[in-house]
Write an enzyme that holds these catalytic residues in place. Structure first.
Site, mmCIF file in Angstrom:
data_model
loop_
_atom_site.group_PDB
_atom_site.id
_atom_site.type_symbol
_atom_site.label_atom_id
_atom_site.label_comp_id
_atom_site.label_asym_id
_atom_site.label_seq_id
_atom_site.Cartn_x
_atom_site.Cartn_y
_atom_site.Cartn_z
ATOM 1 N N LYS A 57 0.844 -1.201 0.000
ATOM 2 C CA LYS A 57 0.000 0.000 0.000
ATOM 3 C C LYS A 57 0.880 1.253 0.000
ATOM 4 C CE LYS A 57 -3.828 -2.388 2.257
ATOM 5 N NZ LYS A 57 -4.514 -2.720 3.509
ATOM 6 N N GLN A 81 -4.095 -1.386 9.818
ATOM 7 C CA GLN A 81 -4.085 -2.709 9.189
ATOM 8 C C GLN A 81 -4.674 -3.753 10.147
ATOM 9 O OE1 GLN A 81 -3.134 -3.409 5.904
ATOM 10 N NE2 GLN A 81 -4.039 -5.387 6.357
ATOM 11 N N ASP A 110 -10.427 3.591 4.756
ATOM 12 C CA ASP A 110 -10.793 2.179 4.580
ATOM 13 C C ASP A 110 -12.306 2.034 4.458
ATOM 14 O OD1 ASP A 110 -8.813 0.280 4.277
ATOM 15 O OD2 ASP A 110 -8.297 0.266 6.408
#
Ligand code: NDP
Length: 287
Positions: A53, A97, A120
């Site tokens: 990412k 994460q 997200d």
């Protein structure tokens, strides 16, 4: 043989578009979009995801910072960091994460991320806005699924989409997205899960089947109708160490009209939508 929906290639195209938009934003606003990645513990898969990412951020001109914390980090310590990132004007988006180590309640941490930085799209405000029909940040994986269909001119409008899997990060938001009264949506959606009876009877009725359950090669060719479009979200490692999806690609590709591969399907699209959301967050914050 089905059309292979190449997520890797589409991700490259879309990332080039995002890079141009980032350059334009920087030229006009004199600030660079920035993503703070938070990684707790030493899960090897998570480390690879975060690395990929951040690499993608760099490639499109988005700044990224890594906050790597030990597995012994307490929930309060993590909340303290999130509070700092929420108020830091250099940071457009925050990525925590998952999974988080035991002892940290994921929902508490997800709730703590500022809704304006929730790139997200997992937070309650993001999901609430999506449910209400005017989303701010779409969750990255479902958004990647929608984009791969739309950009390959696969009709969703009026089609019956059967989604296998109802998690908060894939199946459930995807169902909400595809049933929206909007372009690239307007589908009739059925959602199956581990308690559903006779999943094959459902998937056989679908124009588009999406599988997101984490069971290697679950979807077989006798579970779809000829000509169906098949999207494979799953990522599984076989005993031999091979990366495979939730679809038995070798047999389903001969009967589907289009299919996403694993790897090279939804994975790269997910990262691309994170970049898209981070730029969007910067635009929302800087007007
Ligand atoms: P979760 O474990 O959170 O959810 C799995 C879902 O599948 C649940 O709704 C579960 O049902 C359902 N399920 C499990 N087994 C079956 C079964 N045999 N039949 C029907 N339904 C079943 O997984 P995620 O949604 O997080 O991820 C799903 C897959 O997608 C994983 O392989 C993951 O690695 C992959 N993934 C890939 C991403 C990418 O970028 N390509 C991003 C995110 C995930 P129930 O609710 O009843 O338990």
């Amino acid at each position: 043989m089905a059309l292979i929906l190449d997520g890797k290639k589409l991700a490259q195209t879309m990332q080039a578009e995002i890079a141009a938009q980032v350059a334009d934003f920087v030229a006009h606003k004199r600030v660079r979009p920035g993503l703070a990645a938070v990684l707790v513990g030493d899960n090897p898969a998570s480390q690879i995801y975060v690395k990929n990412k951040r690499k993608a951020c760099e490639a499109v001109g988005i700044e990224s910072w890594l906050h790597q914390l030990p597995a012994t980090t307490t929930q309060d310590e993590l909340l303290h960091l999130i509070t700092q990132l929420n108020t830091d004007p250099a940071i457009s988006g925050i990525l925590v994460q998952l999974p988080l180590p035991k002892g940290i309640d994921e929902s508490v941490i997800i709730d703590a991320v500022s809704p304006m930085k929730d790139v997200d799209g997992f937070g309650p405000e993001s999901l609430g806005l999506l449910t209400a029909g005017y989303p701010r940040f779409l969750p990255c994986t479902p958004s990647g699924v929608q984009q791969i269909l739309v950009r390959n001119n696969i009709r969703i409008d009026g089609q019956h989409v059967v989604i296998v899997g109802r998690s908060n990060i894939v199946g459930k938001p995807l169902a909400l997205m595809l049933m929206q009264k909007a372009d690239g949506a307007n589908a009739t959606v059925t959602v199956c899960h581990s308690k559903s009876r006779d999943i094959a009877a459902m998937t056989k009725q679908a124009d588009i089947v999406v599988v997101a359950i984490g069971q290697a090669r679950f979807l077989k060719k006798d579970m779809i109708r000829p000509g169906a479009v098949v999207v494979d979200v799953g990522i599984n490692r076989t005993a031999e160490g091979k990366l495979v999806g939730d679809v038995d690609f070798a047999e389903v590709k001969d009967i589907a009209s289009a299919i996403t591969p694993v790897p090279g399907g939804i994975g790269p699209m997910t990262i691309t939508m994170l970049l898209h959301n981070t730029l969007r967050a910067a635009i929302l914050q800087h007007g």
